[in-house]
Structures are given as structure tokens and as C-alpha cells.
Design an enzyme around this catalytic site. Sequence first.
Site, short mmCIF file in Angstrom:
data_model
loop_
_atom_site.label_atom_id
_atom_site.label_comp_id
_atom_site.label_asym_id
_atom_site.label_seq_id
_atom_site.Cartn_x
_atom_site.Cartn_y
_atom_site.Cartn_z
CB THR A 1 -0.90 0.00 1.26
OG1 THR A 1 -1.48 1.29 1.42
CG2 THR A 1 -0.12 -0.32 2.53
CG ASP A 2 -1.06 5.04 -0.92
OD1 ASP A 2 -1.58 4.41 0.02
OD2 ASP A 2 -1.64 5.96 -1.53
CD GLU A 3 -3.04 3.76 4.78
OE1 GLU A 3 -2.71 3.58 5.96
OE2 GLU A 3 -4.22 3.83 4.40
CE1 TYR B 1 -3.34 -2.38 6.07
CE2 TYR B 1 -3.12 -0.03 5.58
CZ TYR B 1 -3.27 -1.34 5.15
OH TYR B 1 -3.34 -1.62 3.80
CE LYS C 1 -0.33 -4.41 3.16
NZ LYS C 1 -0.81 -5.72 2.65
P1 NAD Z 1 -10.22 -6.55 2.88
O1 NAD Z 1 -10.14 -6.27 4.33
O2 NAD Z 1 -11.47 -6.24 2.14
O3 NAD Z 1 -9.93 -8.11 2.64
C1 NAD Z 1 -8.94 -8.81 3.33
C2 NAD Z 1 -9.23 -10.29 3.16
O4 NAD Z 1 -8.18 -11.02 3.81
C3 NAD Z 1 -10.55 -10.76 3.80
O5 NAD Z 1 -11.25 -11.57 2.90
C4 NAD Z 1 -10.10 -11.54 5.03
O6 NAD Z 1 -11.00 -12.58 5.38
C5 NAD Z 1 -8.76 -12.09 4.56
N1 NAD Z 1 -7.86 -12.40 5.68
C6 NAD Z 1 -7.60 -11.63 6.78
N2 NAD Z 1 -6.77 -12.27 7.60
C7 NAD Z 1 -6.47 -13.45 7.02
C8 NAD Z 1 -5.62 -14.54 7.38
N3 NAD Z 1 -4.93 -14.53 8.53
N4 NAD Z 1 -5.52 -15.60 6.53
C9 NAD Z 1 -6.24 -15.61 5.39
N5 NAD Z 1 -7.06 -14.62 4.99
C10 NAD Z 1 -7.16 -13.55 5.80
O7 NAD Z 1 -8.98 -5.83 2.24
P2 NAD Z 1 -8.81 -5.13 0.82
O8 NAD Z 1 -9.24 -3.73 0.92
O9 NAD Z 1 -9.38 -6.01 -0.23
O10 NAD Z 1 -7.22 -5.14 0.71
C11 NAD Z 1 -6.54 -6.26 0.18
C12 NAD Z 1 -5.04 -6.01 0.21
O11 NAD Z 1 -4.75 -4.83 -0.52
C13 NAD Z 1 -4.48 -5.78 1.62
O12 NAD Z 1 -3.23 -6.39 1.68
C14 NAD Z 1 -4.34 -4.26 1.71
O13 NAD Z 1 -3.30 -3.91 2.59
C15 NAD Z 1 -4.01 -3.91 0.27
N6 NAD Z 1 -4.40 -2.57 -0.18
C16 NAD Z 1 -5.68 -2.12 0.00
C17 NAD Z 1 -6.05 -0.87 -0.52
C18 NAD Z 1 -7.45 -0.35 -0.36
O14 NAD Z 1 -7.70 0.82 -0.68
N7 NAD Z 1 -8.41 -1.13 0.10
C19 NAD Z 1 -5.09 -0.09 -1.18
C20 NAD Z 1 -3.79 -0.58 -1.32
C21 NAD Z 1 -3.46 -1.83 -0.83
O1 DAU Z 2 -4.01 4.21 0.66
C1 DAU Z 2 -4.28 2.85 0.67
C2 DAU Z 2 -5.06 2.48 1.90
O2 DAU Z 2 -6.36 3.04 1.76
C3 DAU Z 2 -5.14 0.98 2.15
O3 DAU Z 2 -3.85 0.50 2.41
C4 DAU Z 2 -6.06 0.67 3.33
O4 DAU Z 2 -6.22 -0.73 3.45
C5 DAU Z 2 -7.41 1.30 3.07
O5 DAU Z 2 -8.27 1.08 4.17
C6 DAU Z 2 -7.27 2.80 2.82
O6 DAU Z 2 -6.82 3.49 4.02
P1 DAU Z 2 -7.43 4.91 4.45
O7 DAU Z 2 -7.19 5.07 5.88
O8 DAU Z 2 -6.97 5.98 3.54
O9 DAU Z 2 -8.98 4.62 4.09
P2 DAU Z 2 -10.33 4.94 4.90
O10 DAU Z 2 -11.45 4.62 3.96
O11 DAU Z 2 -10.35 4.34 6.25
O12 DAU Z 2 -10.27 6.51 5.07
C7 DAU Z 2 -10.15 7.39 3.95
C8 DAU Z 2 -10.08 8.80 4.49
O13 DAU Z 2 -11.36 9.14 5.04
C9 DAU Z 2 -9.08 9.01 5.58
O14 DAU Z 2 -8.53 10.32 5.47
C10 DAU Z 2 -9.90 8.94 6.88
C11 DAU Z 2 -11.25 9.50 6.43
N1 DAU Z 2 -12.43 8.96 7.13
C12 DAU Z 2 -12.57 7.60 7.20
C13 DAU Z 2 -13.65 7.05 7.87
C14 DAU Z 2 -13.80 5.56 7.98
C15 DAU Z 2 -13.37 9.82 7.67
O15 DAU Z 2 -13.25 11.05 7.57
N2 DAU Z 2 -14.45 9.26 8.32
C16 DAU Z 2 -14.62 7.92 8.47
O16 DAU Z 2 -15.61 7.52 9.10
#
Ligand code: NAD
Ligand code: DAU
Length: 340
Positions: free
Chosen positions: A125-127, A153, A157
Site C-alpha cells: 500500500t502507499d501508506e 496498520y 504492511k
Molecule cells: P479486505 O479487508 O477487504 O480483505 C482482506 C481479506 O483477507 C478478507 O477476505 C479476510 O477474510 C482475509 N484475511 C484476513 N486475515 C487473514 C488470514 N490470517 N488468513 C487468510 N485470509 C485472511 O482488504 P482489501 O481492501 O481487499 O485489501 C486487500 C489487500 O490490498 C491488503 O493487503 C491491503 O493492505 C491492500 N491494499 C488495499 C487498498 C485499499 O484501498 N483497500 C489499497 C492498497 C493496498
Molecule cells: O491508501 C491505501 C489504503 O487506503 C489501504 O492500504 C487501506 O487498506 C485502506 O483502508 C485505505 O486506508 P485509508 O485510511 O486511507 O482509508 P479509509 O477509507 O479508512 O479513510 C479514507 C479517508 O477518510 C481518511 O482520510 C480517513 C477519512 N475517514 C474515514 C472514515 C472511515 C473519515 O473522515 N471518516 C470515516 O468515518
Amino acid sequence: MKLLVTGGAGFIGSYFIKYMLQKYSDYKIVNLDLLTYAGNLETLKDADTNVNYKFVKGNIVDKVFVEDLFEKEQFDVVVNFAAESHVDRSVSDPNVFVKTNIMGTQVLLDVARKYNILRYHQISTDEVYGDLPLDRPDLFFMENTPLNPSSPYSASKAAADLLVIAYQRTYNIPVTLSRCSNNYGPYHFPEKLIPLIITRAITNQAIPVYGDGLNVRDWIYVEDHCSAIDCILHNGKEGEIYNIGSHDERSNLEVVKTILKELNKPETLIAFVKNRPGHDLRYAIDSSKLHKELGWGPKCNFEEGIKKTIKWYVENESWWQSIISGEYMNYYKKQYQINI
Ligand code: NAD
Ligand code: DAU
């Protein structure tokens, strides 16, 4: 080609599985997922009838189980999506983030090493880069930007990324790694900002915005993330890190207002709430390496993607209603300290 996709019952992993099954009719995919609160097999019901697809329930931290699965299935490629992914949950309970995100990655790397796979791809992730100031729009995350995570988190990562890089150097495992910006699209769990706004706006409930709402995120439609991973798997160079992003930066407040307007809901639904501890100010990713070296580019801009996403949530209320009516409500009350 046989792929192990971990975390394939989550938001991005499930999209990736469906994308790959549709694009490559001769690829076999095994989805290993623990089905935590974030995993949902409903999301994959379109894939269920595909003979090239199989679901296995299990924990990536369980080495004996993972090794057994590799022995049975003889994978060529591993794509590790499995993770605890929500920043707010990592603030209240970091423990499971360390277990799944770090130790789980280590188990997968160890087993991948033993079974001589062709490619191990880590979804990062970019985080991991931390954040950028709001008043320097000229700055972007590059692949060589130092890691500087802010939350449990992102720290977990970043630690996983370092393990992947170290395993490549020490054991010569054929790894690639990608760091993507914020995804959005269908089947996104409603604890994250965009699905939270959409589902609460549809049901005329207050929309919690942290702090002043001026924090910036760089949004990418989930299908573009999946096409980038596909491109890296097929054309990426071993040992390389690739940033993935769409150059679609918006403040949280802009995102909320866009969605409310599209759904024809009043801005009075916006409720400013206590800020997230350690809240990252701005993410902005430079993905020119992926573009220049591998020819990848995003296809969907935010205006188009957000319309498609809203339409999906409007038409698929049963998917998210079943989530928000269960245990999720306890999480919501605790997270936002409300009593409804
Ligand atoms: P998500 O939370 O929707 O899905 C995570 C999945 O992993 C779930 O299905 C969960 O059951 C499974 N899981 C959790 N723990 C596990 C374990 N111990 N063994 C097997 N399975 C397990 O997450 P997402 O948003 O789909 O993100 C997927 C990946 O992409 C993550 O690695 C996250 O860090 C990365 N990522 C997410 C975003 C985003 O914006 N959502 C952006 C960049 C990177
Ligand atoms: O950048 C990639 C990441 O994006 C992934 O690695 C993470 O898995 C994914 O959850 C996401 O992280 P963020 O923290 O950026 O996403 P989130 O949707 O939780 O929040 C987006 C922005 O909105 C952040 O600035 C916090 C804000 N926010 C979030 C929630 C849940 C609010 O203002 N109110 C809220 O209730």
C-alpha cells in the site's frame, strides 16, 4: 498456470479473482481466505461455478496448513492480498495486524521458498510511505521514497514489505511488490470511507468526517488496480517495486459532497467527528515507473468510477444490508462513540 490468491474473499482480492478467471480461461485459481469479518463468499458467487476456481478456508499464519496446501496444489504463482486492512481497527487493536500482515507474509514466503514458485507477488500500500504535506502539491510518493508508516496498520504492511525484499536478497525468491493508493468500487466493506458515505447517505444517516475533512486521498477504481497487478505478474521484473495510482486526488470533504450530490441528499448529513489519531494528511502516488516500463495506465477516472460504484450500492442493497445489520453495528457504535 496455477495461482494461489490469499485474501480473495475481501474487496480487492475477490475483484482480482473474477478479473483473472474472465481474462485467462486456462488459469486455475485457489482462493485461501480465513473469512474474517471482512471476508464474504457472497462476493464470489459468480466465480463459484467456474471449474478453474476453488475456495479453501484457512489462515496464512498457520504454516502447517499452508505447507499442506502447497504440497497438494503445487502453485506456480502466489498473490498475497490477505491482510487486516482497516487503519481505525489497527488503532484500537494492533495485535492481529502484526500476526496476519507480518507473520502471515513470512509464512507464505517461507513456504513459497520451499516449493520453488515462479513468482511471489506482495500486495502492499502507499501508506507505507507515511504522508505528504497538504501545501506541497508538487510532492509524490516514488518507489524509493523512504518508508515512514504512521499507523499500526501501515507499520505492519511496511514490515511485510521489508521481509519480502529481504527474502528476495537472501534466498533469491522471485518476488515483485506493488504499492497502490486508495481503492474504491463494488463490494467494498462499509467501514471504509466511500462505501460508508454511500450506504449511510442512502439510508439518510449522519456521515462521520474526521477532523476538518481536508485530508487528501488518491483514489483508484478497483479494476484498474487489478489490471496493474496482472500487468506486473506477466511483465514485471523480479525484485522490483511498482507504485500503482490514478492521479485522482480529492479531499475527504470533496468526496463526501460529490456522493451526496449524486444521490441527491443534503449536505446537512455531514457530521464532523473526532479526528483519527495519527491521521495521514495526504497520499499522492507517482506510478510513472509502471507506465513507462510496463505500459500500464488506469482506464477509469473518479467521475466515472464513483457513478458506477454508487449505482452498484443502490442496486445491491441486500449485500451491504446483511453486513451492517450484524456485528458491524457494534463496531460502528464503538468506533464513533454513539448510542443509537
Ligand atoms: P479486505 O479487508 O477487504 O480483505 C482482506 C481479506 O483477507 C478478507 O477476505 C479476510 O477474510 C482475509 N484475511 C484476513 N486475515 C487473514 C488470514 N490470517 N488468513 C487468510 N485470509 C485472511 O482488504 P482489501 O481492501 O481487499 O485489501 C486487500 C489487500 O490490498 C491488503 O493487503 C491491503 O493492505 C491492500 N491494499 C488495499 C487498498 C485499499 O484501498 N483497500 C489499497 C492498497 C493496498
Ligand atoms: O491508501 C491505501 C489504503 O487506503 C489501504 O492500504 C487501506 O487498506 C485502506 O483502508 C485505505 O486506508 P485509508 O485510511 O486511507 O482509508 P479509509 O477509507 O479508512 O479513510 C479514507 C479517508 O477518510 C481518511 O482520510 C480517513 C477519512 N475517514 C474515514 C472514515 C472511515 C473519515 O473522515 N471518516 C470515516 O468515518
